[in-house]
Motif scaffolding. Sequence first.
Motif, PDB file in Angstrom:
ATOM      1  N   SER A  22       0.820  -1.217   0.000  1.00  0.00           N
ATOM      2  CA  SER A  22       0.000   0.000   0.000  1.00  0.00           C
ATOM      3  C   SER A  22       0.853   1.266   0.000  1.00  0.00           C
ATOM      4  O   SER A  22       0.399   2.327  -0.447  1.00  0.00           O
ATOM      5  N   VAL A  23       2.076   1.175   0.490  1.00  0.00           N
ATOM      6  CA  VAL A  23       2.968   2.336   0.462  1.00  0.00           C
ATOM      7  C   VAL A  23       3.232   2.760  -0.981  1.00  0.00           C
ATOM      8  O   VAL A  23       3.235   3.956  -1.308  1.00  0.00           O
ATOM      9  N   LEU A  27       2.652   6.353  -2.783  1.00  0.00           N
ATOM     10  CA  LEU A  27       3.775   7.146  -3.275  1.00  0.00           C
ATOM     11  C   LEU A  27       3.766   7.358  -4.779  1.00  0.00           C
ATOM     12  O   LEU A  27       4.242   8.407  -5.256  1.00  0.00           O
ATOM     13  N   GLU A  28       3.256   6.415  -5.530  1.00  0.00           N
ATOM     14  CA  GLU A  28       3.371   6.482  -6.994  1.00  0.00           C
ATOM     15  C   GLU A  28       2.848   7.797  -7.575  1.00  0.00           C
ATOM     16  O   GLU A  28       3.514   8.401  -8.428  1.00  0.00           O
ATOM     17  N   PRO A  29       1.682   8.306  -7.146  1.00  0.00           N
ATOM     18  CA  PRO A  29       1.210   9.570  -7.728  1.00  0.00           C
ATOM     19  C   PRO A  29       2.088  10.773  -7.369  1.00  0.00           C
ATOM     20  O   PRO A  29       1.984  11.820  -8.009  1.00  0.00           O
ATOM     21  N   VAL A  93      12.605   2.871  -4.172  1.00  0.00           N
ATOM     22  CA  VAL A  93      12.027   2.933  -2.829  1.00  0.00           C
ATOM     23  C   VAL A  93      11.967   1.508  -2.288  1.00  0.00           C
ATOM     24  O   VAL A  93      11.309   0.635  -2.873  1.00  0.00           O
ATOM     25  N   ASP A  94      12.646   1.278  -1.182  1.00  0.00           N
ATOM     26  CA  ASP A  94      12.652  -0.014  -0.494  1.00  0.00           C
ATOM     27  C   ASP A  94      12.004   0.214   0.863  1.00  0.00           C
ATOM     28  O   ASP A  94      12.425   1.101   1.622  1.00  0.00           O
ATOM     29  N   ARG A 108      10.580  -0.905  -5.332  1.00  0.00           N
ATOM     30  CA  ARG A 108      10.224  -0.532  -6.696  1.00  0.00           C
ATOM     31  C   ARG A 108      11.164   0.586  -7.140  1.00  0.00           C
ATOM     32  O   ARG A 108      11.606   1.405  -6.332  1.00  0.00           O
ATOM     33  N   THR A 109      11.421   0.668  -8.445  1.00  0.00           N
ATOM     34  CA  THR A 109      12.183   1.775  -9.009  1.00  0.00           C
ATOM     35  C   THR A 109      11.296   2.549  -9.969  1.00  0.00           C
ATOM     36  O   THR A 109      10.627   1.956 -10.823  1.00  0.00           O
ATOM     37  N   TYR A 110      11.291   3.884  -9.816  1.00  0.00           N
ATOM     38  CA  TYR A 110      10.407   4.771 -10.571  1.00  0.00           C
ATOM     39  C   TYR A 110      11.220   5.698 -11.471  1.00  0.00           C
ATOM     40  O   TYR A 110      12.297   6.173 -11.088  1.00  0.00           O
ATOM     41  N   ALA A 111      10.670   5.980 -12.643  1.00  0.00           N
ATOM     42  CA  ALA A 111      11.209   7.006 -13.526  1.00  0.00           C
ATOM     43  C   ALA A 111      10.515   8.324 -13.211  1.00  0.00           C
ATOM     44  O   ALA A 111       9.291   8.377 -13.088  1.00  0.00           O
TER      45      ALA A 111
END
Length: 252
Positions: A22-23, A27-29, A93-94, A108-111
Amino acid sequence: MISIKSPREVELMREAGRITESVFHALEPLMKPGISTKELDRVAERTITQQGAKPGFKGYGGFPTTCCISVNDTLVHGIPNHYRLKEGDIVSVDVGALYKGYNGDAARTYAIGKVSESAEKLIRVTEECFWKAMEVVKPGIYLSDLSHIIQMHAEANGFSIPRDYTGHGIGTDLHEDPIIPNYGLPGHGPKLRAGMCLAVEPMLHEGERGTRTLSDGWTVKTADGKLASHYENTIVITEEGYEVLTCSLTTK
């Protein structure tokens, strides 16, 4: 010694995993230029505590924050601070949630905005390494079979695997036996058994595999300054295959 979880323990692990996942939904948006890594960490902590859990990383071995947030050439253990994300960054983000004594752990790794083609490929291949390893997961296979698949897929795509950081067992302790390297020959190590809970976490470098640790004792960077990417889920081995506890309860 590798711990085999009971059905009751697996249910607690499942909830810890759900909260951990759920984190990322929270965070994604927010993964846009201008936000600081410290602001992201605050959102993560609030997301965890509002669901009756505790941040699994905060205070673990003295780590000061809820998340490890690692930008660009930082592989793991980046400490959130006042750095504000920029267009073209990639951000790992870990995070983990501790629920009634049991841990979830995922990354996960985000661009951030538009990134280079190489960065896009690095993020994509890192996640692919995890799912390709899952294709063989079932009771009776060797642990190193997963390691070998991760290494082969990473190297076939032109990326390298750091040797000093691995996946691990997980349960009441964040890091339990067995160690799960992201490289190696197949047919070695323990055989998987139903009830094992594992944190499988491919980590890839755009360049060479060497790392260096900063003077804070935590932040791990690529030795050559090139990009790094990280993807992780907590899984439980079932009688038929596996269940992913930190990714919408994916099962096989």
